[in-house]
Design a protein around this motif. Sequence first.
Motif: not given
Length: 115
Positions: A31, A41, A48
């Motif tokens: 991430l 996010l 995402i």
Amino acid sequence: MSCNDANQSDGGVDAVIKKPKLESDAREEMLKKAEMRGWKLQSDRDAIEKSFKFNDFSEAWGFMSRVSLKAEEMCHHPEWFNVYNRVDVTLSTHDVGGLSEKDFSLAEFMDTCRR
């Protein structure tokens, strides 16, 4: 093997290429890398998103065409929306209920197509 081929096999797509939902450290590491490339996010689900802008519709459509071939190869299809020179993308692995390696792999491919 295409998604259609996998769907018609004895085990189906899931048996051929299913990736588990990412958890803890691996998820956070992937991430962070995606966020450095402009991915965000979503606040309401484990997904995402990113908006890509192009010079014109033809360039946006070409991007979508390249990505669609890769998505079919991966049996992992994005949620996306196109208006003229913009393509909004959301990635999440529906069969595991959140983010998997497939999402980050496809996101990275999209970013390389955009360069």
